[in-house]
Design a protein around this motif. Structure first.
Motif, mmCIF file in Angstrom:
data_model
loop_
_atom_site.group_PDB
_atom_site.id
_atom_site.type_symbol
_atom_site.label_atom_id
_atom_site.label_comp_id
_atom_site.label_asym_id
_atom_site.label_seq_id
_atom_site.Cartn_x
_atom_site.Cartn_y
_atom_site.Cartn_z
ATOM 1 N N GLY A 58 26.953 56.905 24.547
ATOM 2 C CA GLY A 58 27.861 57.144 23.433
ATOM 3 C C GLY A 58 29.112 57.887 23.850
ATOM 4 O O GLY A 58 29.242 58.352 24.982
ATOM 5 N N LYS A 59 30.035 58.016 22.928
ATOM 6 C CA LYS A 59 31.274 58.735 23.198
ATOM 7 C C LYS A 59 31.031 60.233 23.062
ATOM 8 O O LYS A 59 30.229 60.670 22.236
ATOM 9 N N PRO A 60 31.725 61.031 23.877
ATOM 10 C CA PRO A 60 31.497 62.479 23.871
ATOM 11 C C PRO A 60 31.614 63.098 22.484
ATOM 12 O O PRO A 60 32.534 62.792 21.730
ATOM 13 N N PHE A 61 30.652 63.933 22.156
ATOM 14 C CA PHE A 61 30.621 64.741 20.937
ATOM 15 C C PHE A 61 30.441 63.920 19.661
ATOM 16 O O PHE A 61 30.536 64.467 18.564
ATOM 17 N N SER A 62 30.183 62.623 19.771
ATOM 18 C CA SER A 62 30.092 61.787 18.571
ATOM 19 C C SER A 62 28.687 61.755 17.969
ATOM 20 O O SER A 62 28.450 61.082 16.977
ATOM 21 N N GLY A 63 27.740 62.494 18.545
ATOM 22 C CA GLY A 63 26.427 62.658 17.948
ATOM 23 C C GLY A 63 25.512 61.460 18.098
ATOM 24 O O GLY A 63 25.782 60.514 18.836
ATOM 25 N N GLY A 64 24.399 61.534 17.386
ATOM 26 C CA GLY A 64 23.432 60.456 17.392
ATOM 27 C C GLY A 64 22.324 60.599 18.406
ATOM 28 O O GLY A 64 21.414 59.764 18.444
ATOM 29 N N ARG A 65 22.362 61.635 19.225
ATOM 30 C CA ARG A 65 21.288 61.837 20.192
ATOM 31 C C ARG A 65 20.070 62.405 19.471
ATOM 32 O O ARG A 65 20.176 63.352 18.695
ATOM 33 N N LEU A 66 18.904 61.832 19.733
ATOM 34 C CA LEU A 66 17.684 62.327 19.112
ATOM 35 C C LEU A 66 17.164 63.534 19.882
ATOM 36 O O LEU A 66 16.923 63.451 21.092
ATOM 37 N N ILE A 67 17.007 64.622 19.167
ATOM 38 C CA ILE A 67 16.523 65.871 19.743
ATOM 39 C C ILE A 67 15.078 66.072 19.336
ATOM 40 O O ILE A 67 14.754 66.121 18.145
ATOM 41 N N GLU A 68 14.188 66.177 20.313
ATOM 42 C CA GLU A 68 12.778 66.373 20.015
ATOM 43 C C GLU A 68 12.501 67.818 19.624
ATOM 44 O O GLU A 68 12.966 68.749 20.268
ATOM 45 N N THR A 69 11.735 67.986 18.563
ATOM 46 C CA THR A 69 11.237 69.307 18.157
ATOM 47 C C THR A 69 9.739 69.162 17.903
ATOM 48 O O THR A 69 9.236 68.040 17.761
ATOM 49 N N PRO A 70 9.005 70.258 17.825
ATOM 50 C CA PRO A 70 7.567 70.151 17.529
ATOM 51 C C PRO A 70 7.267 69.546 16.167
ATOM 52 O O PRO A 70 6.133 69.170 15.892
ATOM 53 N N PHE A 71 8.291 69.433 15.309
ATOM 54 C CA PHE A 71 8.093 68.964 13.941
ATOM 55 C C PHE A 71 8.672 67.570 13.701
ATOM 56 O O PHE A 71 8.627 67.063 12.587
ATOM 57 N N GLY A 72 9.211 66.961 14.742
ATOM 58 C CA GLY A 72 9.821 65.648 14.612
ATOM 59 C C GLY A 72 11.177 65.618 15.289
ATOM 60 O O GLY A 72 11.659 66.636 15.797
ATOM 61 N N ASN A 73 11.787 64.452 15.307
ATOM 62 C CA ASN A 73 13.096 64.295 15.942
ATOM 63 C C ASN A 73 14.226 64.564 14.957
ATOM 64 O O ASN A 73 14.119 64.249 13.764
ATOM 65 N N ILE A 74 15.309 65.131 15.476
ATOM 66 C CA ILE A 74 16.512 65.372 14.685
ATOM 67 C C ILE A 74 17.674 64.705 15.404
ATOM 68 O O ILE A 74 17.870 64.904 16.603
ATOM 69 N N ALA A 75 18.453 63.926 14.668
ATOM 70 C CA ALA A 75 19.618 63.261 15.256
ATOM 71 C C ALA A 75 20.797 64.223 15.247
ATOM 72 O O ALA A 75 21.136 64.807 14.212
ATOM 73 N N SER A 76 21.419 64.407 16.394
ATOM 74 C CA SER A 76 22.538 65.344 16.481
ATOM 75 C C SER A 76 23.746 64.827 15.712
ATOM 76 O O SER A 76 23.953 63.626 15.558
ATOM 77 N N ALA A 77 24.517 65.761 15.223
ATOM 78 C CA ALA A 77 25.663 65.439 14.376
ATOM 79 C C ALA A 77 26.876 65.009 15.182
ATOM 80 O O ALA A 77 27.046 65.388 16.343
ATOM 81 N N ASN A 78 27.724 64.226 14.552
ATOM 82 C CA ASN A 78 29.039 63.879 15.093
ATOM 83 C C ASN A 78 29.939 65.093 14.886
ATOM 84 O O ASN A 78 30.216 65.485 13.751
ATOM 85 N N ILE A 79 30.395 65.712 15.958
ATOM 86 C CA ILE A 79 31.248 66.894 15.822
ATOM 87 C C ILE A 79 32.669 66.620 16.295
ATOM 88 O O ILE A 79 33.417 67.541 16.631
ATOM 89 N N THR A 80 33.055 65.340 16.312
ATOM 90 C CA THR A 80 34.468 65.022 16.489
ATOM 91 C C THR A 80 35.155 65.200 15.136
ATOM 92 O O THR A 80 34.490 65.258 14.091
ATOM 93 N N PRO A 81 36.480 65.250 15.095
ATOM 94 C CA PRO A 81 37.166 65.482 13.821
ATOM 95 C C PRO A 81 37.350 64.237 12.967
ATOM 96 O O PRO A 81 38.310 64.143 12.200
ATOM 97 N N ASP A 82 36.458 63.280 13.059
ATOM 98 C CA ASP A 82 36.518 62.128 12.166
ATOM 99 C C ASP A 82 36.282 62.597 10.734
ATOM 100 O O ASP A 82 35.370 63.378 10.473
ATOM 101 N N VAL A 83 37.107 62.121 9.803
ATOM 102 C CA VAL A 83 37.048 62.647 8.438
ATOM 103 C C VAL A 83 35.908 62.054 7.625
ATOM 104 O O VAL A 83 35.549 62.615 6.576
ATOM 105 N N LYS A 84 35.319 60.936 8.065
ATOM 106 C CA LYS A 84 34.250 60.310 7.296
ATOM 107 C C LYS A 84 32.869 60.593 7.878
ATOM 108 O O LYS A 84 31.932 60.902 7.139
ATOM 109 N N THR A 85 32.734 60.471 9.182
ATOM 110 C CA THR A 85 31.408 60.655 9.780
ATOM 111 C C THR A 85 31.316 61.895 10.650
ATOM 112 O O THR A 85 30.237 62.228 11.136
#
Length: 290
Positions: A58-85
């Motif tokens: 993916g493109k840098p900082f655009s999110g979507g990476r699944l992060i494993e936790t003991p309680f399930g996976n969390i998809a990382s957020a898009n932290i680029t300055p896109d106004v919609k996503t």
């Protein structure tokens, strides 16, 4: 922070992190703004933001990476300055609340996969510098599913109890009897570096066992070793120079980084200044073992 061939741990997510309004590319920033942007770029390195907010391919900082936790996976957020996503329409106050208080834009609690319990030790000026850096990035349109945890972990209101047990808001307060180098090291380790997220054992609720600070933990099949001065499992035999070299190159005379820690070295610790790696090493060497 430190994981060896015998021990590694997933980089902890910096989810729901810095937010901002994209105004211009870095080339048109004023000298004062450029200084803040550069400070924010470096703080984002200390915090390893790109490690969690860039999906494979993916493109840098655009999110979507699944992060494993003991309680399930969390998809990382898009932290680029896109106004919609992305985070392009957040205010300074909303940005700070997410990063330092664990409160999302809607007022809902964030999950500690984004380690706000560590990032709270940064100052408001620190987090707004990160915002300024992210503000200089190219916006990327990339949506994600914010609802990936199963019931009952999907109930964000439960974080009120977690925060009461494990979260203490407040920026880092230097120890006046310690050196500036020691204080800098502790700030990085406990703050942006969020080393305890991997190296401090957890309770059943995922909170850190403060009485076992940095004494090693197991997470998703990887082992994050004891990084105190313990003579059996810790860094007692490592010198300050050994630690600093490991953080710079991923290896030293006794160990080499593998798995997720190799990524942490590549994206974060190898890009730190020599002074900061030395400060981290100085602080870790001051910690007594069990």
């Amino acid at each position: 922070m430190l994981k060896t061939l015998r021990a590694g741990a997933p980089a902890v997510a910096v989810l729901f992190a810095p937010v901002m309004v994209w105004r211009a590319c870095a080339g048109s920033l004023s000298p004062q703004e450029f200084t803040q942007v550069e400070r924010g770029r470096y703080l984002s390195i200390l915090s390893d933001c790109s490690g969690c907010h860039t999906a494979p391919g993916g493109k840098p900082f655009s999110g979507g990476r699944l992060i494993e936790t003991p309680f399930g996976n969390i998809a990382s957020a898009n932290i680029t300055p896109d106004v919609k996503t992305g985070i392009g329409t957040w205010s300074d106050d909303e940005f700070e609340a997410a990063l330092r208080k664990g409160i999302g834009r809607t007022g809902a609690h964030l999950y500690p996969a984004m380690p706000y319990n560590a990032f709270t030790k940064m100052s408001r000026e620190d987090v707004l510098a990160i915002r300024a850096y992210l503000n200089s990035l190219q916006p990327v349109r990339n949506s994600r599913s914010p609802k990936t945890l199963p019931f009952p972990f999907s109930i964000r209101a439960a974080m009120t109890v977690w925060n009461a047990l494990y979260f203490q808001e407040g920026s880092y307060k230097p120890d006046p009897v310690r050196s500036a180098e020691w204080n800098r090291g502790k700030f990085i380790v406990d703050g942006p570096g969020h080393c305890g997220a991997c190296h401090t054992p957890k309770t059943l609720l995922g909170g850190e066992r403060v009485d076992q600070y940095l004494q090693g933990a197991s997470l998703q099949g990887w082992s994050a070793p004891d990084i105190t001065g313990d003579s059996r499992a810790g860094l007692a035999r490592w010198t300050v120079e050994d630690i600093a070299l490991y953080l710079k190159t991923g290896h030293n005379r006794t160990a080499a980084a593998a798995g997720p820690m190799a990524e942490v070295v590549d994206l974060s610790t190898s890009k730190m200044t020599e002074e900061d790696r030395q400060a981290i090493a100085t602080y870790l060497k001051s910690l007594r073992g069990r």
